[in-house]
Design a protein around this motif. Structure first.
Motif, mmCIF file in Angstrom:
data_model
loop_
_atom_site.group_PDB
_atom_site.id
_atom_site.type_symbol
_atom_site.label_atom_id
_atom_site.label_comp_id
_atom_site.label_asym_id
_atom_site.label_seq_id
_atom_site.Cartn_x
_atom_site.Cartn_y
_atom_site.Cartn_z
ATOM 1 N N LEU A 137 -2.745 30.262 -11.123
ATOM 2 C CA LEU A 137 -3.349 31.414 -10.458
ATOM 3 C C LEU A 137 -2.745 32.714 -10.973
ATOM 4 O O LEU A 137 -3.455 33.724 -11.113
ATOM 5 C CB LEU A 137 -3.160 31.315 -8.944
ATOM 6 C CG LEU A 137 -4.110 30.374 -8.199
ATOM 7 C CD1 LEU A 137 -3.696 30.248 -6.737
ATOM 8 C CD2 LEU A 137 -5.553 30.867 -8.296
ATOM 9 N N TRP A 226 -11.302 28.946 -2.624
ATOM 10 C CA TRP A 226 -11.497 30.039 -3.561
ATOM 11 C C TRP A 226 -12.096 31.269 -2.882
ATOM 12 O O TRP A 226 -11.659 32.407 -3.133
ATOM 13 C CB TRP A 226 -12.407 29.548 -4.681
ATOM 14 C CG TRP A 226 -12.419 30.328 -5.959
ATOM 15 C CD1 TRP A 226 -13.503 30.918 -6.543
ATOM 16 C CD2 TRP A 226 -11.321 30.569 -6.855
ATOM 17 N NE1 TRP A 226 -13.157 31.507 -7.733
ATOM 18 C CE2 TRP A 226 -11.822 31.310 -7.943
ATOM 19 C CE3 TRP A 226 -9.977 30.236 -6.834
ATOM 20 C CZ2 TRP A 226 -11.022 31.713 -9.016
ATOM 21 C CZ3 TRP A 226 -9.167 30.644 -7.895
ATOM 22 C CH2 TRP A 226 -9.691 31.374 -8.948
ATOM 23 N N TYR A 230 -8.289 32.270 -0.813
ATOM 24 C CA TYR A 230 -7.676 33.005 -1.920
ATOM 25 C C TYR A 230 -8.279 34.402 -2.081
ATOM 26 O O TYR A 230 -7.550 35.397 -2.250
ATOM 27 C CB TYR A 230 -7.831 32.205 -3.210
ATOM 28 C CG TYR A 230 -7.337 32.905 -4.450
ATOM 29 C CD1 TYR A 230 -6.001 33.288 -4.572
ATOM 30 C CD2 TYR A 230 -8.206 33.192 -5.504
ATOM 31 C CE1 TYR A 230 -5.546 33.930 -5.713
ATOM 32 C CE2 TYR A 230 -7.760 33.830 -6.646
ATOM 33 C CZ TYR A 230 -6.429 34.194 -6.747
ATOM 34 O OH TYR A 230 -5.983 34.827 -7.877
#
Length: 341
Positions: A137, A226, A230
């Motif tokens: 990431l 996602w 995130y």
């Protein structure tokens, strides 16, 4: 409707796709602005899009092409010599850059923009590669920062102290562009999901690329993380620009339009249950609908004939609600209920 795509190299070179509709959507926010202001922005957008498509042609579509490397070397000569050599006069983009940044022999005034452009050039060299793999990431965020982050730093109507925080906004913009372009990218063998992240959800990179991932339960969990975990973290860390009290009015207008576009991408993707193939079919129909509905009415509070920031009026301070990033996203003016699905 103004044809942004004709002015920003949307169809130049043999790149991955014709970006005309994409650029019409990205640039629709300019439609109501005075032509003098549009021209300043369109020039920068042209540089960015033209170079991106040239690199796609040479490094992804027709691998081994030499035009982008030649352009990169010509840029390096301009950067070091501060003048465009006779042999490099054929590069129209570099002639525009030279006239903008080096004509007055005061290129130190444009130092941040010059450095941002150079970072963008180097990022293109590194990331426009066939079979590119991102591992972590942190690497993914670095890629976002070097590509779109660099681009946002060289956009007009920013004070020098605002360029770094504008670059952070670019990180978010690139994330949403990647989310929007999943179908287009996988068709070209491109997967930006970090390999360690894929492994943690038991999803193989090959499943993303051959589009069999929808049969893997782990893919839905991956996308939930996602988009709903995130992404909000990323927004809170990098969307500080919307809380900048002295932000130029044009940038206030731009950020509001971008938040609306981000909301549209997110909502349509979730409505399609993260099936990026279905998303691509539905999303661009919705974009065409939204573009048709725009009336192009001038923005009276920005309707100045000068590009001087002082002539545009002082930026109004944002409210406490606006300073909450998630609240600003939720308050954006695009809602899924307006879409035809």
């Amino acid at each position: 409707m103004m044809k942004i795509s004709k002015q920003v190299a949307s169809s130049e070179h043999r790149a991955i796709a014709n970006d005309a509709l994409k650029d019409e959507d990205n640039g629709a926010w300019l439609a109501g602005l005075p032509h003098s202001i549009q021209a300043v922005w369109l020039e920068r957008f042209y540089w960015i899009r033209w170079v991106d498509r040239l690199a796609e042609q040479d490094q992804l579509v027709q691998q081994g092409g030499r035009r982008f490397p030649a352009f990169y070397q010509a840029w390096q000569r301009l950067r070091h010599n501060r003048t465009l050599s006779a042999s490099d006069q054929n590069w129209q983009v570099l002639k525009q850059i030279a006239n903008c940044w080096y004509q007055s022999n005061n290129d130190n005034h444009y130092r941040i923009e010059i450095n941002a452009w150079n970072c963008y050039m180097e990022a293109i060299l590194d990331y426009h590669q066939p079979h590119l793999r991102v591992t972590t990431l942190d690497e993914y965020e670095c890629m976002l920062a070097r590509l779109a982050g660099s681009c946002f730093k060289l956009l007009p109507f920013l004070e020098d102290h605002q360029r770094a925080i504008a670059g952070q906004f670019g990180i978010i913009d690139q994330f949403y562009n990647n989310l929007r372009d999943l179908s287009e990218d996988t068709h070209q063998g491109i997967c930006y999901f970090p390999t360690t992240l894929l492994a943690s959800f038991d999803v193989k990179r090959e499943e993303i690329l051959d589009r069999t991932c929808f049969q893997n339960p782990g893919y839905a969990h991956l996308m939930e993380f996602w988009v709903t975990s995130y992404l909000p973290q990323l927004r809170r860390r990098h969307l500080g620009l919307v809380a900048t009290a002295d932000l130029h009015p044009v940038w206030q207008h731009l950020t509001a339009c971008l938040l609306s576009r981000y909301r549209r991408i997110e909502q349509v993707m979730q409505a399609c249950r993260y099936n990026f193939m279905t998303f691509a079919d539905q999303y661009w129909q919705i974009v065409e609908q939204d573009l048709r509905q725009q009336n192009g009415a001038p923005l009276t509070h920005l309707n100045a004939t000068s590009t001087d920031p002082a002539a545009m009026g002082a930026a109004a301070p944002l409210t406490a609600k606006d300073q909450n990033i998630d609240a600003a996203m939720a308050a954006s003016d695009w809602h899924f209920s307006t879409a035809l699905m």
